[in-house]
Design a protein around this motif. Structure first.
Motif, PDB file in Angstrom:
ATOM      1  N   GLU A  50       0.817  -1.217   0.000  1.00 35.75           N
ATOM      2  CA  GLU A  50       0.000   0.000   0.000  1.00 35.75           C
ATOM      3  C   GLU A  50       0.853   1.271   0.000  1.00 35.75           C
ATOM      4  O   GLU A  50       0.408   2.341   0.404  1.00 35.75           O
ATOM      5  N   GLY A  51       2.104   1.143  -0.419  1.00 32.07           N
ATOM      6  CA  GLY A  51       2.987   2.295  -0.429  1.00 32.07           C
ATOM      7  C   GLY A  51       3.585   2.618   0.922  1.00 32.07           C
ATOM      8  O   GLY A  51       4.326   3.595   1.060  1.00 32.07           O
ATOM      9  N   ARG A  52       3.291   1.789   1.921  1.00 34.90           N
ATOM     10  CA  ARG A  52       3.866   2.000   3.253  1.00 34.90           C
ATOM     11  C   ARG A  52       5.189   1.245   3.350  1.00 34.90           C
ATOM     12  O   ARG A  52       5.612   0.586   2.404  1.00 34.90           O
ATOM     13  N   LEU A  53       5.840   1.356   4.490  1.00 37.06           N
ATOM     14  CA  LEU A  53       7.156   0.746   4.677  1.00 37.06           C
ATOM     15  C   LEU A  53       7.135  -0.737   4.314  1.00 37.06           C
ATOM     16  O   LEU A  53       6.611  -1.563   5.062  1.00 37.06           O
ATOM     17  N   ILE A  54       7.729  -1.079   3.183  1.00 38.28           N
ATOM     18  CA  ILE A  54       7.633  -2.454   2.698  1.00 38.28           C
ATOM     19  C   ILE A  54       8.372  -3.425   3.611  1.00 38.28           C
ATOM     20  O   ILE A  54       7.971  -4.584   3.755  1.00 38.28           O
ATOM     21  N   ASN A  55       9.435  -2.962   4.263  1.00 32.50           N
ATOM     22  CA  ASN A  55      10.205  -3.875   5.114  1.00 32.50           C
ATOM     23  C   ASN A  55       9.436  -4.281   6.367  1.00 32.50           C
ATOM     24  O   ASN A  55       9.695  -5.335   6.952  1.00 32.50           O
ATOM     25  N   LEU A  56       8.484  -3.456   6.785  1.00 30.08           N
ATOM     26  CA  LEU A  56       7.676  -3.785   7.965  1.00 30.08           C
ATOM     27  C   LEU A  56       6.283  -4.270   7.584  1.00 30.08           C
ATOM     28  O   LEU A  56       5.634  -4.973   8.350  1.00 30.08           O
ATOM     29  N   THR A  57       5.812  -3.894   6.406  1.00 28.33           N
ATOM     30  CA  THR A  57       4.492  -4.332   5.952  1.00 28.33           C
ATOM     31  C   THR A  57       4.509  -5.798   5.535  1.00 28.33           C
ATOM     32  O   THR A  57       3.671  -6.595   5.962  1.00 28.33           O
ATOM     33  N   ALA A  58       5.485  -6.161   4.708  1.00 26.00           N
ATOM     34  CA  ALA A  58       5.535  -7.516   4.167  1.00 26.00           C
ATOM     35  C   ALA A  58       6.580  -8.391   4.835  1.00 26.00           C
ATOM     36  O   ALA A  58       6.592  -9.601   4.622  1.00 26.00           O
ATOM     37  N   ALA A  59       7.467  -7.792   5.625  1.00 27.24           N
ATOM     38  CA  ALA A  59       8.503  -8.565   6.316  1.00 27.24           C
ATOM     39  C   ALA A  59       8.526  -8.173   7.794  1.00 27.24           C
ATOM     40  O   ALA A  59       7.525  -7.686   8.321  1.00 27.24           O
TER      41      ALA A  59
END
Length: 425
Positions: A342-351
């Motif tokens: 969703e354009g948010r912090l990918i390292n914390l959103t998906a990982a």
């Protein structure tokens, strides 16, 4: 049902997740020896006795170890999330059930819930605020001026938050001291570079299962986060393009072996785009128009405004979820752009965010920065202060020691030489 401490207020997704969360918190703690030493000292000295403390941070296993250390130091601590998608729900549950720390955070909470939690944090009437992005402090300054007298100071974790604090100071709105944790050497050299570099690619891979080797990755911004992301992307076999507005950073990227060009030129070349600037609308409508069919767009800067999603929605005829944290926008032209997390912090959103070993030093800075504010209550004028050099050096020394390394010390003769201006070549 897992038992909770009596009368403890909280808002988490499911307390039954606590056993799994406790295991993960303890596992992360194995990689955080510096913070453990600080926690052991805090438990003896109780530097936060009588202090109400609010922490606004990504609710991860690493943050949990920080919260536990602060409570061991006597703090009346409360934790909220600094991002709607970064909470690990099992960790939040364990902090409530196993450690008696009130937590208000749920992965996937909407913006209204997020802002409600900020208000709950301020209802705690904090003396110390540990912030990540400056939302709690900004809300306090704008909406809770009657509570300013309660504040001893704040510590700030991010580049974005430091920019906001300095703007407040410039406008005369900052009426208490703030400690700049982000720019501590033991924070940004390691957290921003090695942490962001590894965890950003981890998030992209988990969300897409895509092969990075041979892809062209465009990294927007060549600060410490951009340096780490570009370095790790190249290490995975990607061809890396860097975009920048700072000519010095751009030269550095060139000399580090990367292609450098404006986003207008890079947009047509990239397979994957990663924003790490701390600014807004780094990728805009005209860039989406120029992208290849199927281009992936991800953000690892603090806020989701780095990618102009409204412009993308305006250009799209359809949006569908194709994998967890992966949305495909079909443009009216017929091609597609894929947005991760969703354009948010990918390292914390998906990982899971940064590895624990890196956050060990970052959160050691947070803990010692908060202690520094308490010890110097009433002595510091409103300003944005760096972490004292001696604390920064001590954290590095403890980390090296924990890793099993030793270094040289200056001899008496060398100390005399460095302190003298009379001895030349």
């Amino acid at each position: 049902m897992v038992a909770t401490p009596e009368r403890l207020k909280y808002e988490v997704k499911d307390l039954n997740l606590a056993p799994q969360g406790k295991q993960r918190i303890e596992w992360a703690g194995r990689e955080m020896p510096v913070l453990k030493q600080i926690r052991d000292r805090f438990a003896q000295e109780k530097p936060f006795e009588g202090i109400r403390l609010v922490a606004c941070s990504h609710v991860t296993t690493e943050t949990a170890n920080l919260a536990i250390a602060l409570k061991a130091g006597g703090a009346d601590a409360l934790l909220i999330a600094s991002n709607p998608l970064s909470t690990q729900d099992d960790v939040a549950a364990s902090l409530v059930s196993d450690y008696g720390i009130p937590v208000f955070a749920m992965k996937g909470e909407d913006n209204a819930t997020y802002h409600k939690h900020v208000q709950i944090a301020l209802d705690h009437r904090p003396n110390i605020i540990i912030d990540d992005g400056c939302d709690v402090v900004a809300t306090l300054v704008q909406q809770r001026k009657h509570q300013l007298e309660d504040i001893i100071g704040t510590t700030e974790e991010t580049t974005t938050g430091i920019v906001r604090l300095k703007a407040m100071l410039r406008d005369g709105a900052l009426t208490f001291p703030a400690v700049n944790v982000n720019d501590a050497d033991t924070k940004h050299f390691f957290d921003n570079r090695y942490g962001t570099g590894q965890s950003t690619l981890d998030g992209i891979i988990r969300a897409t299962n895509i092969l990075l080797a041979g892809k062209t990755i465009v990294v927007a911004g060549y600060g410490w986060c951009g340096k780490g992301t570009a370095m790790r992307a190249r290490g995975m076999g990607a061809n890396v393009i860097v975009t920048e507005i700072n000519p010095v950073a751009a030269i550095e990227a060139v000399m580090d072996g990367f292609q450098v060009m404006p986003m207008d030129a890079a947009a047509a070349k990239g397979d994957i785009f990663i924003t790490v600037t701390g600014n807004k609308h780094v990728i805009r409508g005209e860039h989406f128009d120029a992208m290849k069919d199927g281009a992936l767009v991800a953000n690892s800067g603090h806020f989701d405004i780095e990618i102009d999603l409204e412009a993308l929605k305006h250009r799209s005829s359809n949006v569908k979820t194709v994998r967890n944290f992966t949305e495909e926008y079909t443009l009216k032209s017929g091609k597609s752009v894929v947005v991760l997390g969703e354009g948010r912090l990918i390292n914390l959103t998906a990982a899971e965010g940064h590895p624990s070993a890196v956050m060990d030093m970052s959160f050691a800075n947070q803990a010692l920065g908060a202690e520094y504010l308490v010890k110097n209550k009433g002595k510091l004028t409103p300003d944005v202060y760096p972490i004292p050099t001696e604390l920064d050096q001590e954290i590095a020394r403890l980390k090296l020691q924990a890793m099993g390394f030793t270094i040289d010390a200056l001899t008496a003769d060398q100390i005399e030489y460095t302190n003298s201006w009379m001895t030349g070549t």
